[in-house]
Enzyme design. Structure first.
Site, PDB file in Angstrom:
ATOM      1  N   GLU A  79       0.860  -1.344  -0.131  1.00 41.05           N
ATOM      2  CA  GLU A  79      -0.238  -0.278  -0.149  1.00 41.05           C
ATOM      3  C   GLU A  79       0.908   1.413  -0.059  1.00 41.05           C
ATOM      4  OE1 GLU A  79      -1.938   1.330   3.619  1.00 41.05           O
ATOM      5  OE2 GLU A  79      -1.600  -0.453   4.465  1.00 41.05           O
ATOM      6  N   CYS A 111      -3.477  -3.060   4.403  1.00 45.58           N
ATOM      7  CA  CYS A 111      -2.372  -4.358   4.851  1.00 45.58           C
ATOM      8  C   CYS A 111      -2.858  -5.515   4.628  1.00 45.58           C
ATOM      9  CB  CYS A 111      -2.490  -4.092   6.475  1.00 45.58           C
ATOM     10  SG  CYS A 111      -1.757  -2.590   7.132  1.00 45.58           S
ATOM     11  N   HIS A 233      -2.216  -9.600  11.958  1.00 47.47           N
ATOM     12  CA  HIS A 233      -1.658  -8.375  11.481  1.00 47.47           C
ATOM     13  C   HIS A 233      -1.494  -7.231  12.891  1.00 47.47           C
ATOM     14  CE1 HIS A 233      -1.020  -4.610   9.687  1.00 47.47           C
ATOM     15  NE2 HIS A 233      -2.292  -4.134  10.321  1.00 47.47           N
TER      16      HIS A 233
HETATM   17  P1  HMG Z   1      -2.827   6.993  21.465  1.00 46.79           P
HETATM   18  O1  HMG Z   1      -3.808   8.000  21.696  1.00 46.79           O
HETATM   19  O2  HMG Z   1      -1.653   7.560  20.955  1.00 46.79           O
HETATM   20  O3  HMG Z   1      -2.730   6.068  22.482  1.00 46.79           O
HETATM   21  O4  HMG Z   1      -3.339   5.995  20.221  1.00 46.79           O
HETATM   22  P2  HMG Z   1      -3.592   5.656  23.795  1.00 46.79           P
HETATM   23  O5  HMG Z   1      -3.798   6.782  24.769  1.00 46.79           O
HETATM   24  O6  HMG Z   1      -5.109   5.013  23.618  1.00 46.79           O
HETATM   25  O7  HMG Z   1      -2.611   4.495  24.421  1.00 46.79           O
HETATM   26  C1  HMG Z   1      -2.261   3.321  23.879  1.00 46.79           C
HETATM   27  C2  HMG Z   1      -2.332   2.393  24.909  1.00 46.79           C
HETATM   28  O8  HMG Z   1      -1.213   2.714  26.240  1.00 46.79           O
HETATM   29  C3  HMG Z   1      -3.252   2.371  26.066  1.00 46.79           C
HETATM   30  O9  HMG Z   1      -3.327   0.880  26.257  1.00 46.79           O
HETATM   31  C4  HMG Z   1      -2.869   3.129  27.075  1.00 46.79           C
HETATM   32  O10 HMG Z   1      -3.783   2.652  28.304  1.00 46.79           O
HETATM   33  C5  HMG Z   1      -1.512   2.474  27.308  1.00 46.79           C
HETATM   34  P3  HMG Z   1      -4.912  -0.041  26.042  1.00 46.79           P
HETATM   35  O11 HMG Z   1      -5.764   0.920  26.877  1.00 46.79           O
HETATM   36  O12 HMG Z   1      -5.177   0.373  24.554  1.00 46.79           O
HETATM   37  O13 HMG Z   1      -4.623  -1.272  26.471  1.00 46.79           O
HETATM   38  N1  HMG Z   1      -0.549   3.443  28.061  1.00 46.79           N
HETATM   39  C6  HMG Z   1       0.479   3.033  28.887  1.00 46.79           C
HETATM   40  N2  HMG Z   1       0.673   1.823  29.373  1.00 46.79           N
HETATM   41  C7  HMG Z   1       1.742   1.863  29.947  1.00 46.79           C
HETATM   42  N3  HMG Z   1       2.341   2.920  30.963  1.00 46.79           N
HETATM   43  C8  HMG Z   1       2.124   4.220  30.408  1.00 46.79           C
HETATM   44  C9  HMG Z   1       1.040   4.358  29.564  1.00 46.79           C
HETATM   45  N4  HMG Z   1       0.321   5.350  28.761  1.00 46.79           N
HETATM   46  C10 HMG Z   1      -0.549   5.094  27.994  1.00 46.79           C
HETATM   47  N5  HMG Z   1       2.622   5.175  30.781  1.00 46.79           N
HETATM   48  C11 HMG Z   1      -3.411   4.466  18.528  1.00 46.79           C
HETATM   49  C12 HMG Z   1      -2.813   4.670  19.831  1.00 46.79           C
HETATM   50  C13 HMG Z   1      -3.169   2.828  18.135  1.00 46.79           C
HETATM   51  C14 HMG Z   1      -4.941   4.638  18.311  1.00 46.79           C
HETATM   52  C15 HMG Z   1      -2.555   5.339  17.810  1.00 46.79           C
HETATM   53  O14 HMG Z   1      -0.888   4.963  17.718  1.00 46.79           O
HETATM   54  C16 HMG Z   1      -2.790   5.226  16.236  1.00 46.79           C
HETATM   55  O15 HMG Z   1      -3.440   6.035  15.621  1.00 46.79           O
HETATM   56  N6  HMG Z   1      -2.077   4.405  15.351  1.00 46.79           N
HETATM   57  C17 HMG Z   1      -2.146   4.209  13.938  1.00 46.79           C
HETATM   58  C18 HMG Z   1      -3.697   3.309  13.719  1.00 46.79           C
HETATM   59  C19 HMG Z   1      -3.258   1.985  14.014  1.00 46.79           C
HETATM   60  O16 HMG Z   1      -2.485   1.426  14.282  1.00 46.79           O
HETATM   61  N7  HMG Z   1      -4.511   1.234  14.177  1.00 46.79           N
HETATM   62  C20 HMG Z   1      -4.673  -0.209  14.505  1.00 46.79           C
HETATM   63  C21 HMG Z   1      -5.806  -0.892  13.835  1.00 46.79           C
HETATM   64  S1  HMG Z   1      -5.972  -0.513  12.100  1.00 46.79           S
HETATM   65  C22 HMG Z   1      -4.850  -1.586  11.383  1.00 46.79           C
HETATM   66  O17 HMG Z   1      -4.308  -2.356  11.935  1.00 46.79           O
HETATM   67  C23 HMG Z   1      -4.748  -1.157  10.020  1.00 46.79           C
HETATM   68  C24 HMG Z   1      -3.146  -0.210   9.695  1.00 46.79           C
HETATM   69  O18 HMG Z   1      -2.301  -1.349   9.677  1.00 46.79           O
HETATM   70  C25 HMG Z   1      -3.403   0.264   8.488  1.00 46.79           C
HETATM   71  C26 HMG Z   1      -3.734  -0.655   7.013  1.00 46.79           C
HETATM   72  O19 HMG Z   1      -4.298  -1.598   7.297  1.00 46.79           O
HETATM   73  O20 HMG Z   1      -3.343  -0.244   6.125  1.00 46.79           O
HETATM   74  C27 HMG Z   1      -3.175   0.916  10.600  1.00 46.79           C
END
Ligand code: HMG
Length: 382
Positions: A79, A111, A233
């Site tokens: 992609e 992906c 994935h």
């Molecule tokens: P964010 O807002 O940076 O993070 O977004 P958050 O506030 O949701 O925190 C992430 C996790 O860290 C949470 O854990 C927190 O509790 C934890 P969870 O509740 O989810 O289990 N946390 C901590 N843990 C330990 N010590 C600490 C601490 N602070 C917080 N101090 C997000 C996270 C994944 C949304 C962001 O990184 C993002 O937008 N990423 C890109 C999109 C993505 O990867 N989505 C995944 C599903 S879609 C997919 O897989 C397709 C893709 O590959 C594309 C394609 O298909 O082409 C993306």
């Protein structure tokens, strides 16, 4: 007749950014990345690297062990395509000396498309078992600076040879599918970085993969307990844990993290490799587990937008004689660590399209993008 993945090899980039470096400069607790996302670092291409150079390196190492004259198709899934028209795999014919009497095409659905390529290859081999197909997954995951997706960047390629009587994994017939029109993550033609709705993407991933499992369960006589290890994935490795927990709740079966633990080591170090991520999970599972012969693997493939597939494969008896963990270790060790400032500069200098001659930092890589002249990408072996 058994059909499946006969052999595989991987490649990644020249550079790596340690996520502790990003955390420190962004004033974020490093545990948010290492525990919250389950990521340690991400690979990043040098100016003379892209999906083609990574794919060429992985395929070159793989094909050194095989007779290329048997290859009849090159299916290149990505992609992060480098051209809107020409398939990235066509560049490989020149770089790798592949025969001309081969079908070569590029596939896209976020992906997910590596899985479509693999299944197309399996189906084609069922008709002509004496032929072999090269399936390539290669991607650069590049999010905008200072966004939520930034720590989930990455880059890597997995090249797989699909044949009858495979040495590694027989792909079993019968998949579960799920497609729904969701705007969780997408990249318009005029943007070098994706748009993403983070929370929606997590929900869409879980909904689609669970629905894909349900579809398979309705079509095959297969219980969740018939699967010995799950592969996912992994946009970040914590996502695999989230999916397994959701699947356990959905099916009412206890599913321990031991079912996925060995599949995450490479993706933790590489970041999101989009189409290649599921197949790095497979590579890690095969490399980290000496007791897989005869065991059934369950593959959860997901591509935003969104398409999911769940399918299964059986690990072959002598798979340990056909794996090369030392090659992956070398790929990871060879990466040069970036400082934060170097990372920001490299990120901003991305995507030269007109007259460009690239610098040559990639001392370890066998292929490089030497430049773009008259809007044509020029690759060379080095
Ligand atoms: P964010 O807002 O940076 O993070 O977004 P958050 O506030 O949701 O925190 C992430 C996790 O860290 C949470 O854990 C927190 O509790 C934890 P969870 O509740 O989810 O289990 N946390 C901590 N843990 C330990 N010590 C600490 C601490 N602070 C917080 N101090 C997000 C996270 C994944 C949304 C962001 O990184 C993002 O937008 N990423 C890109 C999109 C993505 O990867 N989505 C995944 C599903 S879609 C997919 O897989 C397709 C893709 O590959 C594309 C394609 O298909 O082409 C993306």
């Amino acid at each position: 007749m058994k059909i499946g993945i006969h052999d595989l090899e991987v490649a990644t980039t020249h550079y790596v950014l340690d996520l502790d470096t990003l955390a420190e400069r962004h004033g974020i607790d490093p545990k948010k990345f290492s525990i919250g996302l389950g990521q340690d670092a991400f690979s990043m291409p040098a100016p003379d690297e892209d999906i083609v150079t990574m794919a060429a390196e992985a395929a070159d190492t793989l094909l050194a062990r095989h007779d290329v004259s048997k290859i009849r198709q090159v299916l290149f899934a990505t992609e992060s395509s480098v051209d809107q028209s020409k398939a990235a795999g066509v560049y490989l014919h020149e770089l790798l000396g592949l025969p001309a009497n081969v079908r070569s095409v590029e596939l896209k659905q976020a992906c997910y498309s590596g899985t479509a390529a693999l299944q197309m290859a399996v189906n084609a081999i069922a008709r002509t078992p004496e032929e072999q197909i090269l399936v390539i997954t290669s991607d650069v995951a590049r999010y905008a600076l200072d966004t939520g997706g930034e720590p989930t960047q990455g880059a890597g390629a997995v090249a797989m040879l699909v044949t009858a009587n495979p040495n590694l994994v027989e792909i079993e017939p019968g998949s579960g599918f799920h497609t729904s029109d969701v705007n969780d993550f997408w990249r318009p033609n005029d943007s070098t970085t994706p748009y993403v709705d983070g929370q929606l993407s997590l929900d869409a991933y879980l909904t689609a993969t669970t629905a894909a499992w349900d579809d398979l369960a309705a079509r095959r006589d297969l219980s969740i307990d018939d699967v010995d290890k799950f592969l996912h994935h992994q946009p970040f490795t914590k996502m695999a844990r989230k999916q397994l927990a959701a699947l356990a709740e959905h099916t009412g079966h206890e599913l321990s993290d031991e079912l996925i633990e060995e599949s995450m080591s490479y993706n933790r170090a590489l970041g999101n490799t989009y189409t290649a991520s599921l197949y790095f999970a497979l590579t890690a599972q095969l490399h980290n587990n000496a007791d897989l012969a005869g065991k059934r693997l369950g593959f959860f493939s997901y591509g935003s937008g969104a398409v999911a597939e769940f399918f299964t494969g059986v690990v072959q008896e002598n798979y340990r004689d056909h794996i090369y963990p030392e090659h992956v270790a070398k790929q990871l060790e060879n990466r040069v660590e970036l400082t934060y400032d170097e990372y920001r500069t490299l990120h901003s200098d991305f995507a030269a399209t007109s007259e460009t001659y690239t610098t040559q930092p990639t001392t370890h890589a066998p292929f490089r993008l030497s430049g773009v002249t008259e809007f044509q990408r020029r690759y060379e072996a080095q």
